[in-house]
Design an enzyme around this catalytic site. Structure first.
Site, PDB file in Angstrom:
ATOM      1  N   HIS A 140     -21.849  -8.168 -30.387  1.00 27.32           N
ATOM      2  CA  HIS A 140     -23.072  -8.605 -31.061  1.00 27.32           C
ATOM      3  C   HIS A 140     -22.935  -8.579 -32.579  1.00 27.32           C
ATOM      4  O   HIS A 140     -22.261  -7.727 -33.149  1.00 27.32           O
ATOM      5  CB  HIS A 140     -24.235  -7.697 -30.640  1.00 27.32           C
ATOM      6  CG  HIS A 140     -23.995  -6.235 -30.943  1.00 27.32           C
ATOM      7  ND1 HIS A 140     -24.355  -5.654 -32.137  1.00 27.32           N
ATOM      8  CD2 HIS A 140     -23.420  -5.263 -30.209  1.00 27.32           C
ATOM      9  CE1 HIS A 140     -24.026  -4.376 -32.129  1.00 27.32           C
ATOM     10  NE2 HIS A 140     -23.453  -4.110 -30.970  1.00 27.32           N
ATOM     11  N   ASP A 141     -23.529  -9.570 -33.221  1.00 25.54           N
ATOM     12  CA  ASP A 141     -23.685  -9.641 -34.677  1.00 25.54           C
ATOM     13  C   ASP A 141     -22.371  -9.812 -35.432  1.00 25.54           C
ATOM     14  O   ASP A 141     -22.337  -9.613 -36.643  1.00 25.54           O
ATOM     15  CB  ASP A 141     -24.413  -8.392 -35.206  1.00 25.54           C
ATOM     16  CG  ASP A 141     -25.715  -8.128 -34.478  1.00 25.54           C
ATOM     17  OD1 ASP A 141     -26.623  -8.980 -34.559  1.00 25.54           O
ATOM     18  OD2 ASP A 141     -25.825  -7.087 -33.800  1.00 25.54           O
ATOM     19  N   GLY A 191     -19.255  -4.385 -32.654  1.00 30.06           N
ATOM     20  CA  GLY A 191     -20.400  -5.019 -33.289  1.00 30.06           C
ATOM     21  C   GLY A 191     -20.308  -5.092 -34.802  1.00 30.06           C
ATOM     22  O   GLY A 191     -19.704  -4.237 -35.452  1.00 30.06           O
TER      23      GLY A 191
END
Length: 373
Positions: A219-220, A237
């Site tokens: 994520h991200d 992440g």
């Protein structure tokens, strides 16, 4: 007089309801004339019995001469296999091919000439650009708030999973999450790429990246352009990867790390701090090993630029004996050098190192004072 193929097939269905499987097979064998039992004529009958939905072209594996198009509009038609499940609200472009056992959700949008091979799935608020290919078993999108946006000419490999919920305990159910992928990327088999963990964040993949088998991008993350991730490269992440980087196999990158452009990470490395531009790191706890000289040569850096970078690297990481200056003092001294300070690549290197020591950054990988850069 010979029966029309549709009437013939309906009569067989009626017989099948009353006869056993064994006897029906015998009747079917005798009922079809030999010429009609050929593959081409049966394919024609199947097309008439199951008219293509939406616009109408053949599957990715159908021969070119078997394609059929709309004579009224002159545009390529779509082909949707009878076993595929395509929601009537899904938006399909021209020339889309959807193979057996695929599913396309109500909020999905497929661009022109997209090809879904058997067993691939598109769900949630997902948009595929033109000429995207989903290989067998690929899964794109998820029934979550937010969106998955994929550009043109991308290949999603066998059983890759792209645009699903992140593996972050901070994610709150019902929050919007996003993934954006550019153009001309190849995501190989079993790759996984997750959406963002926060509504104001994005997981972003740029253009022209090769992400090999079993890689993971969490994520991200922000991945730039023209990168190569070898098999089993794992990004935690919030990792930022710039352009033209190269990782060897089984590389692990800690969350919030920053990987500079034109850098190289050796196989089996565990990267827990930033990798400056143009450098090469490796090791169980990755350390700087010098400049990525081969990568610089391949990317067209001039002899003068490479010589300047080598001189700058020595001044920063390989000072003369007895020089106990801090990294910041060495960078300041380098910027005062009349010749090196005029080389853009050297300025980028200095700035890359400086940025890594800012607040909320992780610093740079440890360096060794060894000859050979």
């Amino acid at each position: 007089m010979a029966l029309h193929p549709l009437n013939l097939h309906r009569k067989l269905l009626q017989l099948q309801a009353t006869l056993s499987t064994h006897s029906f097979a015998a009747v079917q064998s005798s009922f079809y004339p030999p010429s009609f039992r050929s593959r081409r004529l049966f394919s024609f009958a199947a097309r008439r019995l199951y008219p293509p939905r939406c616009l109408s072209t053949s599957l990715p594996y159908v021969n070119e001469e078997e394609k059929f198009s709309s004579k009224e509009t002159g545009t390529k038609c779509n082909f949707i296999h009878p076993s595929a499940v395509v929601h009537p609200d899904a938006i399909l472009g021209q020339g889309v091919s959807i193979g057996p056992f695929c599913t396309v959700g109500p909020s999905a949008k497929l661009g022109n000439a997209c090809r879904l091979y058997p067993g691939s799935h598109v769900s949630g608020n997902t948009e595929l650009g033109d000429n995207c290919i989903l290989m067998m078993g690929a899964v794109v999108g998820d029934e979550l708030p937010g969106r998955t946006l994929i550009g043109c000419n991308n290949i999603i490999g066998h059983h890759a999973v792209v645009g699903i919920k992140c593996q972050d305990m901070k994610y709150k159910a019902g929050s919007e999450c996003f993934l954006q992928i550019g153009d001309n990327n190849e995501l190989r088999e079993y790759t996984s790429i997750h959406r963002s963990s926060l509504p104001n964040e994005r997981t972003i993949i740029g253009d022209n990246n090769l992400i090999m088998g079993s890689c993971h991008i969490a994520h991200d993350c922000k991945v730039g352009n023209n990168n190569i991730f070898a098999n089993n490269t794992l990004l935690a992440g919030h990792v930022i990867v710039e352009d033209f980087t190269h990782t060897a196999g089984a590389t692990v990158i800690h969350q919030f790390c920053h990987i500079g452009s034109f850098s190289f990470i050796g196989g089996g490395s565990v990267v827990s701090q930033d990798v400056p531009k143009y450098t090469m790191v490796s090791g169980e706890r990755a350390e700087l090993r010098g400049l990525n000289l081969e990568g610089l040569r391949r990317r067209g850096f001039s002899v003068m630029e490479v010589k300047s970078l080598r001189a700058a690297y020595r001044k920063i990481f390989m000072p003369a004996d007895g020089n106990f200056q801090s990294i910041e003092d060495r960078l300041t001294e380098l910027q005062k050098d009349e010749k090196l300070s005029q080389v853009p690549a050297v300025c980028f290197l200095v700035q890359s190192i400086r940025d890594s020591f800012e607040e909320e950054r992780r610093g740079i990988c440890k360096f060794r004072s060894w000859a050979g850069s």
